[in-house]
Design a protein around this motif. Structure first.
Motif, PDB file in Angstrom:
ATOM      1  N   PHE A 126       0.833  -1.205   0.000  1.00 13.37           N
ATOM      2  CA  PHE A 126       0.000   0.000   0.000  1.00 13.37           C
ATOM      3  C   PHE A 126       0.871   1.260   0.000  1.00 13.37           C
ATOM      4  CE2 PHE A 126      -3.453  -2.831   1.446  1.00 13.37           C
ATOM      5  CZ  PHE A 126      -4.466  -2.384   0.610  1.00 13.37           C
ATOM      6  N   ASN A 132       2.128   1.749  -3.566  1.00 17.25           N
ATOM      7  CA  ASN A 132       1.105   2.220  -4.502  1.00 17.25           C
ATOM      8  C   ASN A 132       0.597   3.619  -4.194  1.00 17.25           C
ATOM      9  OD1 ASN A 132       1.331  -0.276  -5.669  1.00 17.25           O
ATOM     10  ND2 ASN A 132      -0.804  -0.833  -5.448  1.00 17.25           N
ATOM     11  N   LEU A 138       3.233  -0.409 -10.136  1.00 10.09           N
ATOM     12  CA  LEU A 138       2.284  -0.622  -9.057  1.00 10.09           C
ATOM     13  C   LEU A 138       2.266  -2.088  -8.638  1.00 10.09           C
ATOM     14  CD1 LEU A 138      -0.828   1.373 -10.295  1.00 10.09           C
ATOM     15  CD2 LEU A 138       0.467   1.830  -8.223  1.00 10.09           C
ATOM     16  N   TRP A 140      -3.356  -4.090  -7.443  1.00 17.15           N
ATOM     17  CA  TRP A 140      -4.371  -3.642  -6.485  1.00 17.15           C
ATOM     18  C   TRP A 140      -5.298  -4.770  -6.072  1.00 17.15           C
ATOM     19  CZ3 TRP A 140      -4.587   0.318  -3.447  1.00 17.15           C
ATOM     20  CH2 TRP A 140      -3.952   1.509  -3.795  1.00 17.15           C
ATOM     21  N   ASN A 141      -5.727  -5.577  -7.015  1.00 21.42           N
ATOM     22  CA  ASN A 141      -6.656  -6.654  -6.676  1.00 21.42           C
ATOM     23  C   ASN A 141      -6.041  -7.629  -5.691  1.00 21.42           C
ATOM     24  OD1 ASN A 141      -8.730  -5.678  -8.323  1.00 21.42           O
ATOM     25  ND2 ASN A 141      -7.909  -6.713 -10.110  1.00 21.42           N
ATOM     26  N   ASN A 182      -3.565   8.476  -7.268  1.00 24.17           N
ATOM     27  CA  ASN A 182      -3.914   7.099  -6.937  1.00 24.17           C
ATOM     28  C   ASN A 182      -5.265   6.772  -7.547  1.00 24.17           C
ATOM     29  OD1 ASN A 182      -1.680   6.422  -5.073  1.00 24.17           O
ATOM     30  ND2 ASN A 182      -2.521   8.124  -3.900  1.00 24.17           N
ATOM     31  N   ASP A 183      -5.448   5.541  -7.919  1.00 31.72           N
ATOM     32  CA  ASP A 183      -6.694   5.086  -8.522  1.00 31.72           C
ATOM     33  C   ASP A 183      -7.821   5.167  -7.486  1.00 31.72           C
ATOM     34  OD1 ASP A 183      -8.854   3.412  -9.362  1.00 31.72           O
ATOM     35  OD2 ASP A 183      -7.491   2.398 -10.748  1.00 31.72           O
ATOM     36  N   GLN A 212      -9.682   1.919  -6.480  1.00 33.47           N
ATOM     37  CA  GLN A 212      -8.899   1.053  -5.602  1.00 33.47           C
ATOM     38  C   GLN A 212      -8.866   1.605  -4.178  1.00 33.47           C
ATOM     39  OE1 GLN A 212      -8.346  -1.747  -6.690  1.00 33.47           O
ATOM     40  NE2 GLN A 212      -8.293  -1.493  -8.881  1.00 33.47           N
ATOM     41  N   ALA A 219     -10.433  -0.505  -1.077  1.00 33.69           N
ATOM     42  CA  ALA A 219      -9.615  -0.835   0.104  1.00 33.69           C
ATOM     43  C   ALA A 219     -10.240  -0.258   1.368  1.00 33.69           C
ATOM     44  CB  ALA A 219      -8.190  -0.323  -0.079  1.00 33.69           C
TER      45      ALA A 219
END
Length: 143
Positions: free
Chosen positions: A23, A26, A37, A40-41, A108-109, A112, A116
């Motif tokens: 984390f 990212n 990155l 994320w998944n 940051n996305d 995501q 989270a």
């Protein structure tokens, strides 16, 4: 013998701390650099599994219910990675909302970040509610 058992499950905390590193990569490093990155998944699914299974285990084992829910397992530093993930997410939101409007960087996305946040709040919130209900029920029985 108790010493041996402590380290038997230490790998769970180690995985939690490794997720913190993912984390941080990212959300804090990637926006300012061109590094790759961490998936994320994988991060979010792993976080959900760790929180879900360990929270469910604590709930059903009913360990230390007289303590506050965030320390109900009595594991101390071994569970400190959980708030670190939360604080790392807070930093990701800070970068997107406070820094990014003023500096040209890779944000940051959002999907995501939201996923989270949903995972960590949903699972830890359900665990806290369950522990509080169980604790209140035991208090009534003692009266």
């Amino acid at each position: 013998m108790a010493y041996k058992i402590k380290y038997k499950r230490l790998w769970i905390s180690v995985i939690g701390w490794i997720l913190v590193g993912g984390f941080i990569n990212n959300l804090y490093v990637h926006p300012f650099t061109d590094i790759e990155l961490v998936d994320w998944n994988g991060l979010i699914t792993s976080l959900g599994i760790l929180l879900g299974i360990s929270g469910t285990r604590d709930y059903f084992l009913r360990k230390s219910l007289a303590k506050l829910p965030e320390n109900a397992s009595g594991k101390g530093w071994q569970r400190m990675w959980i708030p670190w993930v939360g604080w790392t997410l807070a930093g990701g939101y800070f970068i997107n909302c406070i820094i990014a409007p003023y500096i040209d960087l890779q944000v940051n996305d959002w999907s995501q970040l939201i996923t989270a946040l949903t995972v960590i709040l949903g699972i830890s919130g359900a665990r806290d509610v369950g522990l509080r209900k169980k604790d209140a029920k035991e208090e009534k029985e003692e009266e």
